[in-house]
Scaffold this motif. Sequence first.
Motif, PDB file in Angstrom:
ATOM      1  N   ALA A 148     -12.444   2.793  -3.008  1.00 47.80           N
ATOM      2  CA  ALA A 148     -11.103   3.371  -2.988  1.00 47.80           C
ATOM      3  C   ALA A 148     -11.012   4.497  -1.971  1.00 47.80           C
ATOM      4  O   ALA A 148     -10.205   5.397  -2.095  1.00 47.80           O
ATOM      5  N   ALA A 149     -11.866   4.408  -0.937  1.00 46.71           N
ATOM      6  CA  ALA A 149     -11.870   5.385   0.161  1.00 46.71           C
ATOM      7  C   ALA A 149     -11.843   6.818  -0.350  1.00 46.71           C
ATOM      8  O   ALA A 149     -11.039   7.646   0.083  1.00 46.71           O
ATOM      9  N   GLY A 150     -12.732   7.118  -1.276  1.00 47.52           N
ATOM     10  CA  GLY A 150     -12.854   8.494  -1.766  1.00 47.52           C
ATOM     11  C   GLY A 150     -11.809   8.859  -2.808  1.00 47.52           C
ATOM     12  O   GLY A 150     -11.866   9.912  -3.416  1.00 47.52           O
ATOM     13  N   LYS A 151     -10.841   7.962  -3.024  1.00 49.50           N
ATOM     14  CA  LYS A 151      -9.879   8.243  -4.094  1.00 49.50           C
ATOM     15  C   LYS A 151     -10.367   7.442  -5.310  1.00 49.50           C
ATOM     16  O   LYS A 151     -11.522   7.119  -5.399  1.00 49.50           O
ATOM     17  N   GLY A 152      -9.523   7.210  -6.281  1.00 49.12           N
ATOM     18  CA  GLY A 152      -9.965   6.363  -7.390  1.00 49.12           C
ATOM     19  C   GLY A 152     -10.855   7.052  -8.404  1.00 49.12           C
ATOM     20  O   GLY A 152     -11.342   6.432  -9.333  1.00 49.12           O
ATOM     21  N   GLU A 168      -2.369   4.322 -13.788  1.00 58.73           N
ATOM     22  CA  GLU A 168      -2.322   4.093 -12.331  1.00 58.73           C
ATOM     23  C   GLU A 168      -3.330   3.034 -11.912  1.00 58.73           C
ATOM     24  O   GLU A 168      -3.045   2.181 -11.075  1.00 58.73           O
ATOM     25  N   ILE A 169      -4.513   3.107 -12.506  1.00 55.67           N
ATOM     26  CA  ILE A 169      -5.560   2.145 -12.118  1.00 55.67           C
ATOM     27  C   ILE A 169      -5.160   0.729 -12.541  1.00 55.67           C
ATOM     28  O   ILE A 169      -5.193  -0.205 -11.732  1.00 55.67           O
ATOM     29  N   PHE A 170      -4.735   0.571 -13.812  1.00 51.39           N
ATOM     30  CA  PHE A 170      -4.352  -0.779 -14.261  1.00 51.39           C
ATOM     31  C   PHE A 170      -3.095  -1.289 -13.559  1.00 51.39           C
ATOM     32  O   PHE A 170      -2.898  -2.491 -13.427  1.00 51.39           O
ATOM     33  N   ASN A 171      -2.247  -0.346 -13.091  1.00 52.20           N
ATOM     34  CA  ASN A 171      -1.052  -0.786 -12.356  1.00 52.20           C
ATOM     35  C   ASN A 171      -1.361  -1.168 -10.910  1.00 52.20           C
ATOM     36  O   ASN A 171      -0.462  -1.478 -10.132  1.00 52.20           O
ATOM     37  N   GLY A 172      -2.641  -1.064 -10.542  1.00 53.64           N
ATOM     38  CA  GLY A 172      -3.048  -1.609  -9.241  1.00 53.64           C
ATOM     39  C   GLY A 172      -3.009  -0.626  -8.087  1.00 53.64           C
ATOM     40  O   GLY A 172      -2.960  -1.036  -6.932  1.00 53.64           O
ATOM     41  N   LYS A 173      -3.046   0.670  -8.393  1.00 48.05           N
ATOM     42  CA  LYS A 173      -3.016   1.651  -7.298  1.00 48.05           C
ATOM     43  C   LYS A 173      -4.171   1.451  -6.306  1.00 48.05           C
ATOM     44  O   LYS A 173      -4.040   1.725  -5.121  1.00 48.05           O
ATOM     45  N   PHE A 174      -5.316   0.972  -6.802  1.00 50.69           N
ATOM     46  CA  PHE A 174      -6.476   0.760  -5.915  1.00 50.69           C
ATOM     47  C   PHE A 174      -6.813  -0.724  -5.810  1.00 50.69           C
ATOM     48  O   PHE A 174      -7.958  -1.112  -5.718  1.00 50.69           O
ATOM     49  N   GLY A 175      -5.795  -1.544  -5.870  1.00 54.32           N
ATOM     50  CA  GLY A 175      -6.008  -2.991  -5.863  1.00 54.32           C
ATOM     51  C   GLY A 175      -6.065  -3.495  -7.296  1.00 54.32           C
ATOM     52  O   GLY A 175      -6.126  -2.701  -8.246  1.00 54.32           O
TER      53      GLY A 175
END
Length: 420
Positions: A148-152, A168-175
């Motif tokens: 996640a390029a340092g995010k996530g 946010e994670i389950f909504n696909g913010k990082f794929g």
Amino acid sequence: MKVGIIGSGGREHALCLSLKKSKKIDKIYCFPGNAGTSFVAENIQTDLNNFEELKKIIQKLKIDIIIIGPEKPLVDGIVDFLENNQIKVFGPNKTSSQLEGSKIFTKNLCKKYDIPTANFGVFNDQEKSLLYLKECNYPIVVKADGLAAGKGVYICETIEQSTNAVKEIFNGKFGEAKEVLIEEFLKGEEMSFFIISDGETYKKFGSAQDHKRALEGDKGKNTGGMGAYSPSRLEDIKLEEKILKKIINPTLKGLKDLNTEFKGFLYAGLMIVNNEPFLIEYNVRMGDPECQTILPRLKTDFAEILSACVNKNLKSINIDWFEQKSLCIVLVSKGYPEKFQNNIEIEGLSKLKLKDNEHIFHAGTKIIDNKIYSNGGRVLNFVSKSYNLKKGRNDLIKLIDNLKWENGYFRNDIGFKIIK
Ligand code: AMP
Ligand code: GLY
């Protein structure tokens, strides 16, 4: 020997300059490189996602060894692809790159091999994770699984924050996310610890402390890294023994049990709690900006180490280091790590007078008609190697001040834990 470097950051410019010092090197190519690398190597623009095209260029240019700088091509399997085409590559294969590509892969390996790490749970269902958050002691850490390029990674002080993170994670913010990792918050001091391996033998490759937060006092947003110093102030023989015994060796054994090996740089992101190391994360590459502080301290010819690694002969090499410490300050674009402007000219860079112990490694820069422009969040790395980090740092700050680049900012306090 002709070497090709994949990547375009400060790490890759530092790799380039280390190799350039070696008599073994005839030519360096960078894919795609930056303004800095264009002075010592030939930059080649190509789509790094197009492995087939890259292979053709490498074969046409008869490049002997390829070094992969960043994580994405590694996780995507570039090493397997190039090696299947009889190209020698320094970097881990796709299976081993899961150490960085999947936090859950690494956590499961830690569990199986008793590697000290923060206690954790993996949840594949949003509802169940939200229920679990109610039982946790705060702070806790919520993480997306993949790159996640340092995010996530969310450090959450409250249930509201952790709930938001899980959503946010389950909504696909990082794929697309099938799973989320929720882990205990470890309180201690971070250390970046490196080894280099040819797949059979490994050697230590230094340590550093990275300053990831944007603002002084390690406050503000997480960034790719605002500066670093090497070695880490925590480095000592006893701690090192523990890191190798409890973390590195069982990890390499775990990969062996998967019928694979690790070749390249392995970077353990550690939290040291009461002199005990805990694994926070693995990266399957050199750190950036850690690399910019570690390579200037390397005494042994880096081209020889590299050549030994791709020929499974690392055991024949002694890796020696200079005694001096080093420190790197990153000059970044105003607004980084959020929105920032590119294409701002950096004038006067060639007029800066560097001492023998100082380097400027380019990161987000490009060159057009002999003029240098910014081309990214992290723009330039100012590095000093010295016995006196305080003086080294002051001299770097003077250099940056002399550059008078108005679009940038930097941290004055890199190394504050070790510099009184
Ligand atoms: P990572 O992207 O995994 O490097 O995480 C980013 C940063 O979050 C790390 O450098 C740590 O500062 C912090 N971090 C991650 N996991 C934990 C944890 N379990 N406890 C405390 N801090 C953590
Ligand atoms: N300096 C942090 C990293 O390279 O991931």
